[in-house]
Write a protein that holds these residues in place. Structure first.
Motif, mmCIF file in Angstrom:
data_model
loop_
_atom_site.group_PDB
_atom_site.id
_atom_site.type_symbol
_atom_site.label_atom_id
_atom_site.label_comp_id
_atom_site.label_asym_id
_atom_site.label_seq_id
_atom_site.Cartn_x
_atom_site.Cartn_y
_atom_site.Cartn_z
ATOM 1 N N TYR A 78 36.393 -68.049 -11.578
ATOM 2 C CA TYR A 78 35.601 -67.014 -12.243
ATOM 3 C C TYR A 78 36.256 -65.643 -12.277
ATOM 4 C CZ TYR A 78 32.048 -70.577 -11.620
ATOM 5 O OH TYR A 78 31.360 -71.755 -11.643
ATOM 6 N N GLY A 79 37.394 -65.494 -11.612
ATOM 7 C CA GLY A 79 38.064 -64.187 -11.563
ATOM 8 C C GLY A 79 37.587 -63.376 -10.374
ATOM 9 N N SER A 80 38.327 -62.329 -10.061
ATOM 10 C CA SER A 80 37.987 -61.521 -8.893
ATOM 11 C C SER A 80 37.157 -60.294 -9.250
ATOM 12 C CB SER A 80 39.258 -61.086 -8.160
ATOM 13 O OG SER A 80 40.094 -60.354 -9.037
ATOM 14 N N TYR A 81 36.961 -60.048 -10.554
ATOM 15 C CA TYR A 81 36.152 -58.901 -10.956
ATOM 16 C C TYR A 81 35.363 -59.225 -12.220
ATOM 17 C CZ TYR A 81 39.701 -58.071 -14.511
ATOM 18 O OH TYR A 81 40.547 -58.218 -15.572
ATOM 19 N N TYR A 82 34.414 -58.356 -12.508
ATOM 20 C CA TYR A 82 33.632 -58.459 -13.743
ATOM 21 C C TYR A 82 33.535 -57.066 -14.340
ATOM 22 C CZ TYR A 82 29.767 -56.816 -10.818
ATOM 23 O OH TYR A 82 28.993 -56.084 -9.957
ATOM 24 N N VAL A 83 33.202 -56.986 -15.590
ATOM 25 C CA VAL A 83 33.156 -55.708 -16.303
ATOM 26 C C VAL A 83 31.694 -55.322 -16.538
ATOM 27 C CG1 VAL A 83 33.810 -54.491 -18.412
ATOM 28 C CG2 VAL A 83 35.365 -56.196 -17.422
ATOM 29 N N THR A 84 31.383 -54.071 -16.226
ATOM 30 C CA THR A 84 30.057 -53.525 -16.522
ATOM 31 C C THR A 84 30.221 -52.321 -17.431
ATOM 32 O OG1 THR A 84 30.050 -52.034 -14.610
ATOM 33 C CG2 THR A 84 29.135 -54.225 -14.277
ATOM 34 N N GLU A 92 35.414 -52.006 -14.042
ATOM 35 C CA GLU A 92 35.669 -53.297 -13.402
ATOM 36 C C GLU A 92 35.126 -53.240 -11.976
ATOM 37 O OE1 GLU A 92 39.852 -54.022 -13.605
ATOM 38 O OE2 GLU A 92 39.806 -54.416 -15.754
ATOM 39 N N LYS A 93 34.348 -54.230 -11.628
ATOM 40 C CA LYS A 93 33.769 -54.318 -10.274
ATOM 41 C C LYS A 93 34.231 -55.626 -9.638
ATOM 42 C CE LYS A 93 30.401 -51.094 -10.953
ATOM 43 N NZ LYS A 93 29.824 -50.117 -10.118
ATOM 44 N N LYS A 94 34.535 -55.562 -8.342
ATOM 45 C CA LYS A 94 34.919 -56.778 -7.617
ATOM 46 C C LYS A 94 33.701 -57.668 -7.441
ATOM 47 C CE LYS A 94 38.490 -54.628 -4.855
ATOM 48 N NZ LYS A 94 38.862 -54.158 -3.526
ATOM 49 N N ARG A 95 33.928 -58.954 -7.575
ATOM 50 C CA ARG A 95 32.855 -59.909 -7.323
ATOM 51 C C ARG A 95 32.590 -59.965 -5.818
ATOM 52 N NH1 ARG A 95 31.632 -62.721 -11.766
ATOM 53 N NH2 ARG A 95 33.223 -62.910 -13.368
ATOM 54 N N ALA A 96 31.381 -60.322 -5.457
ATOM 55 C CA ALA A 96 31.012 -60.426 -4.040
ATOM 56 C C ALA A 96 31.889 -61.439 -3.314
ATOM 57 C CB ALA A 96 29.541 -60.810 -3.903
#
Length: 147
Positions: A78-84, A92-96
């Protein structure tokens, strides 16, 4: 040859020849933790680092390793970050799971040191302690070499 025949209780195995029992993984472990246990416990037993009173701590290491493997797989998928998107634009925020993997890695490093599972820790466990180091340094200073 005269004399009593040797009994198994009297035979002392040569170093490296002893066959030690590898304990089963504790019941409370996850399936992933058990897989790590089955892979590493025979090595720990062979090196005489998995005594019965260390099994719970070794199980904790195996669970941390299993968590690290699982979280690494999730990051790969799923990747290490997501975009908000907010007031300041896209961020870009790091995933939990990234933080969870870091926690698992920290636990692995801390617990693996107890079992000599890195080259540095293995040499530390294998040495007889600071006394030998001081004797070696004294020999070097006196010109006797460090053999």
């Amino acid at each position: 040859m005269k004399g009593a025949k040797p009994r198994l209780q009297n035979v002392i195995p040569m170093k490296g020849d002893s066959i030690r029992h590898v304990p089963d993984a504790p019941d409370f472990m996850s399936d992933e933790g058990r897989a790590v246990w089955q892979r590493l416990a025979p090595i720990a037993v062979q090196k005489e680092r998995l005594e019965p009173h260390f099994e719970d701590m070794f199980a904790a290491y195996c669970e941390a390793a299993a968590d690290f493997i699982r979280f690494t797989g999730e990051i790969a998928a799923y990747g290490s970050y997501y975009v908000t998107e907010g007031r300041h634009g896209k961020q870009e925020k790091k995933r939990a799971v990234w933080g969870q993997r870091q926690d698992a890695l920290s636990s692995m490093q801390r617990l693996s040191a107890l079992f000599g599972m890195s080259p540095v820790d293995e040499s530390r466990i294998g040495s007889a302690g600071q006394g030998n180091l001081l004797n070696m340094l004294e020999k070097q200073l006196n010109g006797n070499g460090a053999n």
